[in-house]
Design a protein around this motif. Structure first.
Motif, PDB file in Angstrom:
ATOM      1  N   MET A 298      -9.019   3.695  -5.644  1.00 34.24           N
ATOM      2  CA  MET A 298     -10.254   2.955  -5.953  1.00 34.24           C
ATOM      3  C   MET A 298      -9.950   1.471  -6.123  1.00 34.24           C
ATOM      4  N   SER A 299      -8.819   1.204  -6.743  1.00 33.69           N
ATOM      5  CA  SER A 299      -8.412  -0.188  -6.948  1.00 33.69           C
ATOM      6  C   SER A 299      -8.225  -0.882  -5.595  1.00 33.69           C
ATOM      7  N   VAL A 300      -7.562  -0.168  -4.655  1.00 35.92           N
ATOM      8  CA  VAL A 300      -7.349  -0.723  -3.310  1.00 35.92           C
ATOM      9  C   VAL A 300      -8.697  -0.992  -2.635  1.00 35.92           C
ATOM     10  N   PHE A 301      -9.601  -0.026  -2.750  1.00 32.96           N
ATOM     11  CA  PHE A 301     -10.927  -0.195  -2.127  1.00 32.96           C
ATOM     12  C   PHE A 301     -11.646  -1.424  -2.690  1.00 32.96           C
ATOM     13  N   ILE A 302     -11.578  -1.556  -4.002  1.00 34.50           N
ATOM     14  CA  ILE A 302     -12.312  -2.666  -4.639  1.00 34.50           C
ATOM     15  C   ILE A 302     -11.704  -4.019  -4.233  1.00 34.50           C
ATOM     16  N   VAL A 303     -10.375  -4.064  -4.206  1.00 34.94           N
ATOM     17  CA  VAL A 303      -9.715  -5.333  -3.831  1.00 34.94           C
ATOM     18  C   VAL A 303     -10.052  -5.687  -2.385  1.00 34.94           C
ATOM     19  N   MET A 304      -9.971  -4.691  -1.489  1.00 31.46           N
ATOM     20  CA  MET A 304     -10.288  -4.962  -0.071  1.00 31.46           C
ATOM     21  C   MET A 304     -11.747  -5.382   0.087  1.00 31.46           C
ATOM     22  N   GLY A 305     -12.620  -4.668  -0.628  1.00 33.51           N
ATOM     23  CA  GLY A 305     -14.038  -5.016  -0.577  1.00 33.51           C
ATOM     24  C   GLY A 305     -14.268  -6.443  -1.034  1.00 33.51           C
ATOM     25  N   ALA A 306     -13.558  -6.823  -2.099  1.00 31.57           N
ATOM     26  CA  ALA A 306     -13.724  -8.176  -2.632  1.00 31.57           C
ATOM     27  C   ALA A 306     -13.288  -9.215  -1.603  1.00 31.57           C
ATOM     28  N   TRP A 307     -12.182  -8.946  -0.910  1.00 30.87           N
ATOM     29  CA  TRP A 307     -11.713  -9.907   0.117  1.00 30.87           C
ATOM     30  C   TRP A 307     -12.772 -10.080   1.204  1.00 30.87           C
ATOM     31  N   GLY A 308     -13.339  -8.927   1.617  1.00 34.51           N
ATOM     32  CA  GLY A 308     -14.359  -8.990   2.665  1.00 34.51           C
ATOM     33  C   GLY A 308     -15.595  -9.741   2.208  1.00 34.51           C
ATOM     34  N   VAL A 309     -16.053  -9.419   1.000  1.00 36.71           N
ATOM     35  CA  VAL A 309     -17.273 -10.053   0.478  1.00 36.71           C
ATOM     36  C   VAL A 309     -17.075 -11.554   0.318  1.00 36.71           C
ATOM     37  N   PHE A 310     -15.909 -11.960  -0.163  1.00 41.98           N
ATOM     38  CA  PHE A 310     -15.671 -13.386  -0.399  1.00 41.98           C
ATOM     39  C   PHE A 310     -15.091 -14.107   0.830  1.00 41.98           C
ATOM     40  N   GLY A 311     -14.993 -13.377   1.949  1.00 45.54           N
ATOM     41  CA  GLY A 311     -14.566 -14.024   3.200  1.00 45.54           C
ATOM     42  C   GLY A 311     -13.110 -14.427   3.233  1.00 45.54           C
ATOM     43  N   GLU A 312     -12.286 -13.808   2.409  1.00 46.62           N
ATOM     44  CA  GLU A 312     -10.859 -14.142   2.421  1.00 46.62           C
ATOM     45  C   GLU A 312     -10.185 -13.560   3.663  1.00 46.62           C
ATOM     46  N   THR A 313      -9.193 -14.254   4.159  1.00 42.59           N
ATOM     47  CA  THR A 313      -8.459 -13.757   5.322  1.00 42.59           C
ATOM     48  C   THR A 313      -7.366 -12.800   4.858  1.00 42.59           C
ATOM     49  N   MET A 314      -7.251 -11.694   5.582  1.00 44.18           N
ATOM     50  CA  MET A 314      -6.294 -10.667   5.166  1.00 44.18           C
ATOM     51  C   MET A 314      -5.216 -10.500   6.233  1.00 44.18           C
ATOM     52  N   GLY A 315      -3.993 -10.474   5.803  1.00 37.64           N
ATOM     53  CA  GLY A 315      -2.881 -10.319   6.746  1.00 37.64           C
ATOM     54  C   GLY A 315      -1.997  -9.167   6.348  1.00 37.64           C
ATOM     55  N   MET A 316      -0.869  -9.136   7.044  1.00 29.27           N
ATOM     56  CA  MET A 316       0.041  -8.026   6.847  1.00 29.27           C
ATOM     57  C   MET A 316       0.573  -7.921   5.418  1.00 29.27           C
ATOM     58  N   LEU A 317       0.867  -9.084   4.828  1.00 28.70           N
ATOM     59  CA  LEU A 317       1.446  -9.042   3.491  1.00 28.70           C
ATOM     60  C   LEU A 317       0.419  -8.599   2.443  1.00 28.70           C
ATOM     61  N   HIS A 318      -0.856  -8.826   2.739  1.00 31.81           N
ATOM     62  CA  HIS A 318      -1.879  -8.302   1.832  1.00 31.81           C
ATOM     63  C   HIS A 318      -1.840  -6.774   1.852  1.00 31.81           C
ATOM     64  N   LEU A 319      -1.647  -6.232   3.056  1.00 26.97           N
ATOM     65  CA  LEU A 319      -1.572  -4.761   3.180  1.00 26.97           C
ATOM     66  C   LEU A 319      -0.352  -4.227   2.431  1.00 26.97           C
ATOM     67  N   ILE A 320       0.745  -4.948   2.598  1.00 32.26           N
ATOM     68  CA  ILE A 320       1.964  -4.541   1.887  1.00 32.26           C
ATOM     69  C   ILE A 320       1.702  -4.556   0.382  1.00 32.26           C
ATOM     70  N   GLY A 321       1.002  -5.591  -0.044  1.00 31.10           N
ATOM     71  CA  GLY A 321       0.646  -5.699  -1.458  1.00 31.10           C
ATOM     72  C   GLY A 321      -0.163  -4.497  -1.910  1.00 31.10           C
ATOM     73  N   LEU A 322      -1.077  -4.050  -1.041  1.00 28.79           N
ATOM     74  CA  LEU A 322      -1.924  -2.906  -1.414  1.00 28.79           C
ATOM     75  C   LEU A 322      -1.102  -1.626  -1.549  1.00 28.79           C
ATOM     76  N   LEU A 323      -0.103  -1.501  -0.687  1.00 24.50           N
ATOM     77  CA  LEU A 323       0.782  -0.329  -0.798  1.00 24.50           C
ATOM     78  C   LEU A 323       1.500  -0.362  -2.152  1.00 24.50           C
ATOM     79  N   LEU A 324       1.902  -1.556  -2.550  1.00 24.78           N
ATOM     80  CA  LEU A 324       2.556  -1.682  -3.856  1.00 24.78           C
ATOM     81  C   LEU A 324       1.579  -1.346  -4.985  1.00 24.78           C
ATOM     82  N   VAL A 325       0.329  -1.724  -4.803  1.00 20.94           N
ATOM     83  CA  VAL A 325      -0.691  -1.404  -5.816  1.00 20.94           C
ATOM     84  C   VAL A 325      -0.749   0.112  -6.011  1.00 20.94           C
ATOM     85  N   VAL A 326      -0.770   0.828  -4.876  1.00 25.06           N
ATOM     86  CA  VAL A 326      -0.820   2.293  -4.949  1.00 25.06           C
ATOM     87  C   VAL A 326       0.416   2.819  -5.687  1.00 25.06           C
ATOM     88  N   ALA A 327       1.590   2.316  -5.263  1.00 30.58           N
ATOM     89  CA  ALA A 327       2.846   2.814  -5.832  1.00 30.58           C
ATOM     90  C   ALA A 327       2.926   2.561  -7.332  1.00 30.58           C
TER      91      ALA A 327
END
Lengths: 769, 204
Positions: A661-690
């Motif tokens: 849920m945390s990953v979903f909310i963070v990704m949603g926030a990036w989309g809503v606020f128009g932030e650019t997302m790259g590979m390291l953001h994804l890596i960060g999300l994997l760390l969030v899960v872990a």
């Protein structure tokens, strides 16, 4: 003091000494981000990392004074720079003209075999009456020119001016810079361009030498300088500053947090030593395994402090909060949770190492070793260090109010949070901007890049980063293919599609082409052609006696070994690479229409049009795809671990739920606020899960039997983790910032959701004492 | 090494050629070259000022060569091409004439003395200054230069002999006048003409 104290002191000393002597740091970004799997990427990586091209400084000397003697100044500078340590060679436009005669002298004997990439056509054309008349006219013009005295000896040896054809194919600019108020020098050093430490004194010496000489010339000249070493020096500076800034901030925040929560200097001291041991062990093992450790690994790795500190914090909170006086017993009780939490975190990092993103493998190992060390020290050393002092380490802040609030509104809030989070995710996801430009992850060097482009545009007509690549299994074949490419590029140049190009031909030609040229010349050395030539000479008033005899040149073929024995090799250095049984030849391109050039070589066996930026960005797309896969794989692996541990799919899903849920909310926030997302953001999300799964495990298992105590430990540890990643946001490096702004909010949201989303059979709410 | 005869001295001859204001001459050039069966002839005008030396070749085809102390620009009217190069110091490859003329006209006598052994001979109303490159300063293509002129006047003949036997004779005359008279146009007109020629040689 007990035997554990001595053992720990000995272990720490050993680790620190080993780290100081054995760990080798690197700071170059390309080494961290790029790895060549294909010939193109291998070439890009090797040319960036170890090529001669990377060892050079490009100096642009300018003056605003029309009367300033820039030639004399540059010659004097050239002479003085030779005395600088590690400078091996200097050349420039003016210098090239001076050595030109010696190049001609060496190449004249090979003029026939190197004459044309298409000898059948060009030699037939050469012996036509009109061509011979034109050539006789050129001889006369040359003799009458201001260069006549010098050219006379060349003309006597080579009356047909075949050497002129050779020179015209080199792509040398003829005195293009002479009437402008600038001049260029290339300074080649003996050390790697990426060795910033070695390059820094060389760079300083170049500047000092220029300033001293310029003072003698009353400051008439100014210097602009670029080159890979300059970028390395700047990158190292930025990365070092980032590492220092991030480490200092991270450690300071951790100390403040710890002191405000535990108010125990002793506790801080023991945990600090555990963390120092963790970082030292990680650095040591990573450096030993990879041969070096990248500074970015260190910078990202220091965030591990925020992860690894969780284990001793849990141990301290549980030991001090439980009624058991034995800290060893309380730690033993929560050990399965700690171990499982550590395993899930390591699983996340291991998943990262399967992306072919080279730096991530280092980070995975670094994290794995760090987490294992922290876990083992927490389990087997810390309880003995705490013994007798556990009461003074009791947390002074409770979080029972939050827990009670969530407990009270749990049913209604669950639905709101889950529903709201998913809707938020769906709205945001559709608007997510993906960024696949790896360059944007490199340290920001905007000014250096602009200056580099400006200087190179003065010095060279070559478009940086785009070239034709020929690949073959042997040198002769590669040369033959390269000659076919040359013919095609020559045609494009005539059409105006390509402004200029620099090929390995005619510096070197295949044996096959050399033989063909010689054979066609032999076939055209006829009495009839001789008569045509003599008529052309007579028409221009030239001496038939001295110039009228057409003779074959009896010279052996020009081999690569012979060429490499000459001092001119540096003119084409970096244009051919022989490695791992493969030969790669590059042709540099001037201004061109990329589509048309690419179309011309498309389909030629062993030939590719290469855009360095495209390669790097394609790599980024590959990395992103892999990272998405690894994110899913990592989450799945963690899920499997949880299923194995709890033998129940629902429980595993429940524990994983806050993290997802945390990953979903963070990704949603990036989309809503128009932030650019790259590979390291994804890596960060994997760390969030872990990381968040750890909280889920601790919360679910509640091994102390005290939900408030467990939650207190989770809150404190998540605050330290968030603080560590938050401090990354203060780095200049965009890669570190990407990690900061994905992990820090993700971790905070994750721990807040734990009491809300994790369904526990028995929830005991009581304020810890 | 300096050897002087009669009333003329090397210094007075050299100083005589230094100019303060722009001047122009007509010239006739004759080249004798080993690789040409017949001598090659050209003619045109030559312009000099302390800052510039310009050769405006009019025949057999248009060619403008302009130089200052550091640069040389060449416009080849036959092939419609321009070239340029840096020159500095006294002598640069292939530009002995330019270097000599610049040194003479700007009064760089000491530089000339350092590079050449000079022998001055004088007979009645004529003088001749032979300039032989000093060995240490000699380029393999460097030439022996002979300047000739009437007593108390600037040179009206310049002969350059190259090491390979080729030689070039320059004869300076005033256009439409006798060989003894140099053109004395208004300096402003000559300056304007020089500016135009420099522009033509440099292009742009």
């Amino acid at each position: 003091m007990n035997r554990y104290h001595f053992f720990f002191a000995a272990l720490l000393s050993m680790l620190l000494i080993s780290t100081a002597f054995l760990v080798e740091f690197r700071t170059d970004v390309s080494d961290f981000f790029f790895r060549g799997d294909s010939p193109e990427t291998a070439l890009v990586a090797s040319s960036i990392q170890s090529g001669e091209l990377a060892q050079r400084y490009i100096l642009l000397i300018e003056t605003r004074h029309d009367d300033a003697d820039i030639t004399a100044f540059v010659q004097a500078l050239d002479a003085k720079l030779k005395a600088v340590d590690h400078v091996v060679r200097i050349w420039g436009m003016q210098r090239d003209q001076q050595v030109f005669e010696s190049i001609l002298a060496d190449y004249i004997p090979y003029r026939m075999q190197l004459f044309s990439p298409d000898p059948e056509k060009d030699i037939a054309h050469l012996f036509q009456e009109e061509t011979l008349q034109t050539r006789a006219g050129h001889i006369k013009s040359a003799l009458l020119s201001s260069e006549g005295a010098r050219l006379k000896s060349v003309i006597l040896q080579d009356p047909l001016l075949l050497t002129g054809d050779w020179v015209s194919k080199l792509g040398f600019g003829s005195q293009e810079m002479a009437d402008k108020n600038f001049s260029g020098l290339i300074v080649e050093t003996a050390v790697s361009g990426l060795d910033a430490q070695a390059q820094r004194p060389i760079y300083a010496s170049i500047l000092k030498t220029f300033d001293a000489l310029n003072a003698q010339y009353k400051g008439d000249f100014s210097l602009r300088i670029t080159g890979v070493p300059l970028f390395s020096i700047e990158v190292q500076k930025q990365v070092s500053q980032d590492v220092q800034r991030v480490s200092m901030l991270s450690v300071t925040m951790m100390i403040l947090l710890f002191l405000s929560v535990f108010r125990s200097i002793r506790g801080l001291f023991w945990i600090s030593l555990i963390l120092i041991s963790t970082v030292a062990a990680s650095s040591l093992i990573t450096s030993l395994m990879f041969g070096y450790i990248h500074a970015l690994t260190m910078a990202i790795g220091t965030t591990l402090i925020g992860v690894c500190v969780d284990y001793p914090i849990h141990a301290i909170v549980h030991a001090s909060g439980s009624n058991a006086a034995d800290s060893e017993a309380s730690t033993r009780r929560i050990w399965p949770s700690l171990l499982l939490g550590g395993l899930t975190t390591v699983t996340g990092y291991i998943a990262l190492s399967f992306t072919s993103y080279p730096g991530m493998q280092q980070i995975a190992l670094f994290a794995g070793v760090g987490i294992a060390t922290a876990l083992l020290l927490t389990r087997y050393i810390l309880p003995h260090l705490m013994q007798g002092h556990i009461r003074e380490m009791q947390p002074r802040i409770g979080f029972g109010a939050w827990l009670r609030l969530l407990h009270h509104y749990r049913s209604s809030m669950r639905l709101v949070v889950i529903g709201g989070g998913l809707i938020f995710f769906m709205i945001g996801f559709s608007g997510l901007n993906w960024m696949d430009d790896l360059n944007s992850l490199s340290p920001s060097l905007t000014e250096l890049k602009a200056e580099d482009q400006a200087i190179r545009s003065h010095m060279s007509s070559v478009e940086p980063g785009r070239f034709i690549l020929v690949q073959a299994s042997d040198f002769e074949t590669a040369l033959q293919i390269n000659e076919s490419v040359f013919i095609k590029l020559q045609a494009l140049k005539k059409e105006g599609v390509l402004k200029s190009f620099h090929s390995l031909y005619p510096w070197l030609a295949s044996a096959k082409l050399q033989r063909e040229n010689l054979n066609y010349f032999k076939g055209n050395m006829t009495a009839e052609n001789r008569e045509l030539w003599q008529q052309a000479l007579r028409a221009e008033g030239l001496s038939v006696k001295h110039l009228g005899q057409l003779k074959m040149v009896e010279t052996e073929l020009l081999s690569r070994e012979k060429f490499e024995s000459w001092p001119y090799k540096h003119y084409v250095s970096g244009q051919y690479v022989i490695q791992n049984g493969q030969v790669l030849i590059m042709t540099w391109l001037g201004m061109h229409d990329a589509e048309k050039v690419e179309a011309v070589v498309f389909g030629m066996a062993g030939v590719r049009y290469v855009s360095q930026r495209d390669i790097v960005n394609n790599l980024a797309v590959d990395y992103r795809t892999q990272t998405v896969k690894m994110l899913l794989f990592g989450a799945f692996a963690i899920f499997v671990l949880l299923v194995i541990r709890f033998r129940h799919v629902f429980i595993a899903m429940n524990i994983l739920f806050p993290a997802l849920m945390s990953v979903f909310i963070v990704m949603g926030a990036w989309g809503v606020f128009g932030e650019t997302m790259g590979m390291l953001h994804l890596i960060g999300l994997l760390l969030v899960v872990a990381i968040c799964v750890d909280y889920g495990i601790f919360f679910y298992e509640n091994r102390a039997g005290n939900q408030a105590l467990t939650f207190q430990a989770i809150v404190i540890s998540s605050m330290t983790t968030a603080a560590a990643f938050f401090s990354l946001g203060f780095a200049e490096n965009p890669a570190l910032q990407a990690l900061a702004w994905s992990v820090a909010p993700g971790v905070v949201i994750g721990f807040l959701l734990c009491p809300l989303l994790i369904r526990q059979q028995q929830i005991v709410v009581q304020e810890s004492k | 090494m300096l050897i002087a005869y009669a009333e003329e001295t090397i210094d007075t001859v050299l100083i005589r050629h230094a100019v303060q204001e722009p001047v122009q001459f007509s010239y006739q050039e004759t080249r004798h070259m080993q690789l040409l069966d017949v001598p090659w002839k050209a003619s045109g005008k030559m312009y000099m000022s302390p800052a510039f030396f310009i050769v405006e070749q009019k025949k057999p085809y248009r060619l403008v060569m302009a130089s200052n102390r550091t640069s040389l620009w060449l416009y080849d009217g036959k092939n419609k091409k321009r070239r340029s190069r840096n020159i500095s110091g006294y002598s640069r490859e292939g530009s002995s004439l330019v270097a000599l003329m610049m040194a003479l006209r700007t009064g760089e006598i000491e530089i000339l003395k350092a590079r050449y052994t000079m022998i001055l001979s004088a007979k009645e109303h004529q003088w001749a200054l032979e300039m032989i490159p000093v060995e240490s300063a000699m380029d393999k293509h460097d030439a022996r230069i002979v300047l000739r002129g009437k007593a108390d006047q600037a040179a009206d003949e310049l002969k350059i002999e190259y090491a390979d036997g080729n030689h070039t004779l320059w004869e300076f005359t005033a256009e439409g006048h006798t060989k003894e008279e140099h053109t004395k146009e208004e300096p402003e007109d000559v300056s304007g003409q020089m500016k135009m020629l420099v522009q033509e040689a440099r292009g742009g």
